[in-house]
Design a protein around this motif. Structure first.
Motif, PDB file in Angstrom:
ATOM      1  N   ASP A  54     -20.701  25.539  15.762  1.00 15.80           N
ATOM      2  CA  ASP A  54     -19.680  26.477  15.317  1.00 15.80           C
ATOM      3  C   ASP A  54     -20.054  27.896  15.725  1.00 15.80           C
ATOM      4  O   ASP A  54     -20.330  28.744  14.886  1.00 15.80           O
TER       5      ASP A  54
ATOM      6  N   ASP B 218     -12.527  16.158  15.678  1.00 19.06           N
ATOM      7  CA  ASP B 218     -12.789  17.493  16.192  1.00 19.06           C
ATOM      8  C   ASP B 218     -13.608  18.240  15.138  1.00 19.06           C
ATOM      9  O   ASP B 218     -13.067  18.706  14.141  1.00 19.06           O
ATOM     10  N   ARG B 219     -14.885  18.334  15.352  1.00 16.86           N
ATOM     11  CA  ARG B 219     -15.755  18.825  14.280  1.00 16.86           C
ATOM     12  C   ARG B 219     -16.692  19.904  14.804  1.00 16.86           C
ATOM     13  O   ARG B 219     -17.337  19.738  15.842  1.00 16.86           O
ATOM     14  N   ALA B 220     -16.757  21.000  14.065  1.00 17.73           N
ATOM     15  CA  ALA B 220     -17.725  22.059  14.373  1.00 17.73           C
ATOM     16  C   ALA B 220     -18.771  22.076  13.267  1.00 17.73           C
ATOM     17  O   ALA B 220     -18.428  22.027  12.095  1.00 17.73           O
TER      18      ALA B 220
ATOM     19  N   SER C 149     -22.581  23.859  11.815  1.00 16.17           N
ATOM     20  CA  SER C 149     -23.379  25.077  11.876  1.00 16.17           C
ATOM     21  C   SER C 149     -24.497  24.946  12.908  1.00 16.17           C
ATOM     22  O   SER C 149     -25.047  23.866  13.107  1.00 16.17           O
TER      23      SER C 149
ATOM     24  N   GLU D 293     -26.664  16.755   8.413  1.00 13.20           N
ATOM     25  CA  GLU D 293     -25.409  16.919   9.136  1.00 13.20           C
ATOM     26  C   GLU D 293     -25.284  15.892  10.264  1.00 13.20           C
ATOM     27  O   GLU D 293     -24.199  15.368  10.525  1.00 13.20           O
TER      28      GLU D 293
ATOM     29  N   GLN E 228     -26.525  12.874  10.365  1.00  9.32           N
ATOM     30  CA  GLN E 228     -26.144  11.580   9.794  1.00  9.32           C
ATOM     31  C   GLN E 228     -24.684  11.599   9.349  1.00  9.32           C
ATOM     32  O   GLN E 228     -23.958  10.606   9.497  1.00  9.32           O
ATOM     33  N   SER E 229     -24.268  12.736   8.806  1.00  8.47           N
ATOM     34  CA  SER E 229     -22.898  12.826   8.291  1.00  8.47           C
ATOM     35  C   SER E 229     -21.872  12.686   9.413  1.00  8.47           C
ATOM     36  O   SER E 229     -20.904  11.942   9.288  1.00  8.47           O
TER      37      SER E 229
ATOM     38  N   GLN F 219     -21.654   9.221  10.685  1.00  7.56           N
ATOM     39  CA  GLN F 219     -20.919   8.379   9.737  1.00  7.56           C
ATOM     40  C   GLN F 219     -19.414   8.603   9.880  1.00  7.56           C
ATOM     41  O   GLN F 219     -18.624   7.664   9.881  1.00  7.56           O
ATOM     42  N   GLU F 220     -19.039   9.878  10.015  1.00  7.27           N
ATOM     43  CA  GLU F 220     -17.605  10.189  10.164  1.00  7.27           C
ATOM     44  C   GLU F 220     -17.032   9.572  11.439  1.00  7.27           C
ATOM     45  O   GLU F 220     -15.950   8.973  11.424  1.00  7.27           O
TER      46      GLU F 220
ATOM     47  N   LYS G 236     -18.232   7.124  13.229  1.00  5.50           N
ATOM     48  CA  LYS G 236     -18.284   5.658  13.180  1.00  5.50           C
ATOM     49  C   LYS G 236     -17.094   5.132  12.363  1.00  5.50           C
ATOM     50  O   LYS G 236     -16.408   4.194  12.780  1.00  5.50           O
TER      51      LYS G 236
ATOM     52  N   PHE H 191     -21.896   8.868   2.085  1.00  3.51           N
ATOM     53  CA  PHE H 191     -22.538  10.185   2.072  1.00  3.51           C
ATOM     54  C   PHE H 191     -23.431  10.361   0.843  1.00  3.51           C
ATOM     55  O   PHE H 191     -24.359  11.161   0.855  1.00  3.51           O
TER      56      PHE H 191
ATOM     57  N   ILE I 114     -26.554   8.865   2.106  1.00  2.00           N
ATOM     58  CA  ILE I 114     -27.216   9.831   3.006  1.00  2.00           C
ATOM     59  C   ILE I 114     -27.906  10.911   2.182  1.00  2.00           C
ATOM     60  O   ILE I 114     -29.066  11.270   2.426  1.00  2.00           O
TER      61      ILE I 114
ATOM     62  N   ASN J 204     -20.789  18.219   3.112  1.00  2.00           N
ATOM     63  CA  ASN J 204     -20.527  17.911   4.519  1.00  2.00           C
ATOM     64  C   ASN J 204     -19.347  16.964   4.644  1.00  2.00           C
ATOM     65  O   ASN J 204     -18.465  17.142   5.506  1.00  2.00           O
TER      66      ASN J 204
ATOM     67  N   LEU K  93      -9.544  21.872   8.995  1.00  2.00           N
ATOM     68  CA  LEU K  93     -10.562  21.237   8.163  1.00  2.00           C
ATOM     69  C   LEU K  93     -11.224  22.277   7.264  1.00  2.00           C
ATOM     70  O   LEU K  93     -11.445  23.423   7.670  1.00  2.00           O
TER      71      LEU K  93
ATOM     72  N   ASP L  70     -14.041  23.907   8.799  1.00  2.00           N
ATOM     73  CA  ASP L  70     -13.774  24.945   9.799  1.00  2.00           C
ATOM     74  C   ASP L  70     -13.427  26.270   9.125  1.00  2.00           C
ATOM     75  O   ASP L  70     -13.546  27.338   9.734  1.00  2.00           O
TER      76      ASP L  70
ATOM     77  N   GLY M  34     -20.394  26.388   7.713  1.00  2.00           N
ATOM     78  CA  GLY M  34     -21.667  25.961   7.126  1.00  2.00           C
ATOM     79  C   GLY M  34     -21.489  25.466   5.700  1.00  2.00           C
ATOM     80  O   GLY M  34     -22.228  25.875   4.804  1.00  2.00           O
TER      81      GLY M  34
END
Lengths: 504, 336
Positions: free
Chosen positions: A282, A307-309, A311, A318, A320-321, A324-325, A327, B31, B34, B287, B303, B306, B310
């Motif tokens: 990002d 479509d993911r940004a 940090s 992050e 792993q997250s 997961q998303e 997948k 999650f 995780i 997250n 999102l 976004d 962070g």
């Protein structure tokens, strides 16, 4: 008191008007198009002279056009090589410049018109700092530590390998050898500026180059513009770099590669009927890359399903997250634009979760062999068959594209990987070939202005490692093609599938 | 009693989230897993931080580097086969022992001369030690990413465990088990044994402790050696799940572990355990929320992640601020 008050107000008002007027004159965009960028159309630099591309007529010295005081340009033969009003502004050493002078050799041209859109800084014009009769000093910066580190030893040796190879063979560029110093920017823009400043002010380098790291390259290029020092790098973002008179991207920018990558995903990887995603850091400097790819995909009827940004400080959680998303969303092709270290964390998580999409991307440091070697050790080697656009071919194919590289390593650094070098040295070798070509073109009367002008007038320059480059006075993003490299876990290295590809 | 209540509340919240997300493949359940597994690592490092804090009232910024040093030592023996190839478990044990030695050297050379100095000086000294360690790692191993294979390939006869569509590898199960065991063991140690009580006494009044015949230097040695042990265990277990670079445990784990220790209470070992888990859960769930929820409709929908850049970091900081505002000593900490 009462009688003086209106007068004071009037004086203050007039003073304000004057300040405002002066400020307008100083605004970026009011002044002349920047010094280097102002190479007249239809002309090019040959041996430090400006010549008409068609007739070959010598129109003047490059330095005349690119005077350090921001002087107006030539009044050219065709009359439109005009001078200008104002000079280059914005840089600390950029000066105001004067109304364009009449050209040195122009015959029918008129005195320059008022300048068009200005740009930031100047190229230093006739400034020849770092140049002697028999040597030139270049400065480079790279992340030798940080999130995308390159090995300092290899990077240093690669940076001057080509120039030392020339010297080894008794070749000089207009009687000069080239020396290169390399400093660590720690993958940090503010440190990049600090080391660039140090190289300019203390080490007195002639020109600067950035090896890797978008934010660092952008920060240092802008600093270089402010002090009139030519700056080259592989193509990264265009944000903040467009319009800098002395910045030159020697390969395609991320934004330029976006549509090309979209074509590749759709036409070569069958991405149209599949779920496609993009994962990026990002940072504002990746926004143009994102937009160009996302828009190109959408225009081809393959809107991004993911479509993911994240940090720039993202870590394992992050990684792993997002795995997961993706997948869960069933993503099949992923364009990843992050640091290599974080991508490795993503690949680690992907291997564990048995998530094996087709990874694609662009960039400089992603296709270093270190990344493939490490990632291939992960469970299931999820990087296998990843395909990335790169400005340099894979080191494993070095002998196919640049046979002299290994000869040079064996001759100069025989201790490096049994005389075969590595990919960091290979990139430096390729950049050296381009740098030498630009120096050759700039002619014997080398100055920052003539050097920048020589690059700006380069057309379809093909060297062995980098794809062909073409610049113009208004387009300093010179890349015209890419190499397609593929990661193979059979040997833990990248391999070049296609070189100099410009459409798919 | 208080510990039981806090742990109970955390478990209840997790149960509620799992119940709400049940059956939804895009829900938060994976999650949660995780977060728990990542929080276990934070908790393990936080245990070392709290141990040092209880013993010497100083934040140990070198705690993460104990882990990185141990991981590099394992890398040398297992991957580089230097001086010879050593079985993984044996390499891990040797690395932990050597790292404890590093901790003892640090105690003797850096900490002990500063024992009677203001705490801030000792704090800065730990930062300096961490930077020195990172510098040595860069020189020795270059700033390149490296990978360690998992220590265990299977556990309880299985290669992996599927939980809410998330694959838990054996290494992660091992971390959860080791951390739980260590937290329980250390809690017992500090509340039931003479040595543990002596450590607590040192932290409260070193002069009075010396008067009653307890060697402050010996206790200091014990505390820093134990901290190095905990850090080394965390590094050896965790690094195979991520990327090994110089300073890996400092840049990737230390700050969340600190946050966990503060949330749990800097004086409470069970608090470090709970705090680490909480930080892991908050980071992971935020997250998920950042990538799951959108604001706006149609083409203008964006999102949450976004909009709030962070998201995990923001969420953890908000949680930390809330705890510090409402209960400054942490969830399980006591007033100093």
């Amino acid at each position: 008191m009462n009688t003086r008050s209106p007068r004071i107000k009037l004086i203050a008002f007039v003073a304000l008007l004057l300040i405002a007027a002066a400020a307008c004159g100083q605004k970026e965009g009011v002044a002349l198009q920047g010094a280097t960028g102002g190479l007249p159309p239809g002309t090019e630099i040959v041996d430090g002279k400006i010549v008409d591309s068609e007739t070959g007529e010598i129109l003047g010295d490059a330095d005349d056009l690119l005077g350090s005081s921001g002087a107006g340009g030539l009044t050219g033969a065709s009359g439109d090589l005009g001078g200008s009003t104002g000079g280059d502004l914005g840089g600390s050493s950029g000066s105001t410049g004067s109304t364009g002078s009449t050209g040195s050799t122009g015959s029918t041209g008129s005195t320059g018109s008022t300048g068009s859109t200005g740009s930031t800084g100047s190229t230093g014009g006739s400034d020849a700092t770092g140049v002697t009769d028999n040597s030139v000093l270049f400065g480079t910066h790279a992340p030798l530590t940080g999130a995308a580190p390159v090995p300092s030893d290899s990077a240093q040796k690669g940076a001057d390998l080509y120039y030392r190879w020339l010297a080894e063979n008794g070749k000089k560029i207009h009687g000069r050898t080239v020396d290169v110093i390399l400093k660590n920017d720690n993958y940090n823009p503010s440190q990049a500026v600090a080391v660039c400043k140090e190289m300019v002010e203390k080490d007195k380098v002639f020109a600067l180059a950035g090896l890797a790291g978008t934010d660092q390259i952008q920060a240092c290029a802008r600093y270089a513009a402010s002090v009139g020092v030519p700056y080259t790098s592989a193509g990264v973002t265009e944000i903040g770099l467009e319009g800098l008179p002395n910045y030159f991207a020697i390969s395609m920018t991320y934004a330029e590669q976006g549509p090309l990558l979209a074509d590749y995903v759709i036409n070569k990887l069958g991405g149209k009927g599949e779920k496609n995603g993009m994962l990026r850091f990002d940072t504002p400097n990746f926004q143009d890359a994102h937009d160009s790819f996302a828009n190109a995909m959408a225009s081809k009827g393959a809107k991004l399903a993911y479509d993911r940004a994240v940090s720039k400080g993202a870590g394992t959680t992050e990684a792993q997250s997002v795995v997961q998303e993706m997948k869960t969303a069933g993503i099949e092709n992923v364009y990843v634009l992050t640091s290599p270290v974080w991508w490795l964390q993503v690949l680690q998580a992907a291997g564990t979760q048995d998530f094996r999409p087709q990874w694609v991307g662009v960039g400089i440091s992603m296709t270093f062999d270190t990344v493939a070697t490490v990632a291939c050790k992960y469970t299931g080697a999820p990087i296998d068959k990843a395909k990335f656009f790169s400005p340099f071919q894979a080191w494993s194919d070095r002998n196919r594209y640049s046979p002299d590289f290994e000869k040079a390593v064996r001759a100069i650094y025989p201790e490096e990987n049994n005389g075969t070098g590595d990919d960091f040295m290979y990139v430096g070798w390729g950049a050296g070939q381009l740098g030498a070509a630009f120096l050759e073109k700039a002619g014997p009367n080398l100055s920052r202005g003539s050097f920048a002008a020589a690059i700006a007038s380069t057309k379809n320059l093909q060297t062995e490692v980098f794809p062909p480059v073409t610049f113009s006075s208004s387009d300093h993003f010179g890349g015209t093609a890419v190499h397609v490299n593929e990661a193979r876990c059979s040997d833990g290295r990248w391999h070049t599938l296609q070189a100099n590809a410009s459409d798919f | 009693m208080k510990s039981a209540i806090v742990v109970g509340v955390v478990i209840a919240l997790v149960a509620v989230i799992l119940a709400l997300g049940a059956g939804d493949p895009t829900g938060p359940n994976a999650f949660v897993i995780i977060g728990l597994s990542q929080g276990a690592v934070f908790g393990l490092v936080a245990l070392g931080l709290v141990l040092v804090y209880k013993g010497s009232r100083v934040f140990n910024f070198a705690q993460g580097e104990f882990g990185t040093i141990a991981a590099f030592l394992v890398f040398v023996m297992v991957e580089q086969k230097f001086p010879t190839k050593v079985p993984y478990v044996a390499a891990a044990i040797i690395a932990i022992i050597l790292t404890v030695g590093v901790g003892l050297i640090m105690e003797r050379v850096v900490v002990r001369p500063l024992l009677n100095s203001p705490r801030v000086i000792l704090l800065v000294a730990t930062i300096a030690f961490a930077l020195l360690a990172i510098g040595v790692e860069v020189l020795a191993f270059l700033p390149e990413a490296k990978a360690l294979p998992p220590m265990v390939q299977s556990i309880f006869g299985r290669d992996n465990f599927e939980l809410f569509a998330f694959t838990l590898e054996p290494q992660r199960i091992l971390i959860l088990m080791v951390m739980g065991g260590m937290a329980a063991g250390l809690a017992y140690f500090f509340s039931k044994t003479d040595l543990g009580l002596a450590v607590l006494a040192i932290s409260q009044d070193s002069f009075a402790t010396r008067v009653v015949g307890i060697g402050v230097e010996r206790m200091s040695r014990f505390i820093w050696g134990s901290a190095a042990f905990l850090g080394a265990v965390a590094g050896v277990l965790y690094v195979p799940l991520t990327v090994l670079t110089p300073g890996a445990m400092t840049t990737g784990v230390l700050i969340p572990a600190f946050t966990g220790a503060v949330i749990g209470g800097m004086t409470s070992l069970p608090g470090a355990f709970v705090g680490g888990i909480i930080v892991g859960l908050i980071g992971s769930l935020s997250n998920w929320a950042g990538g799951h929820y959108t604001i706006g409709d149609g083409d203008t929908a964006r999102l949450l992640g976004d909009i709030i850049k962070g998201t995990p970091d923001v969420a953890v900081v908000v949680a930390l601020l809330l705890v510090l505002l409402i209960r400054p000593q942490g969830l399980l900490g006591r007033e100093a």
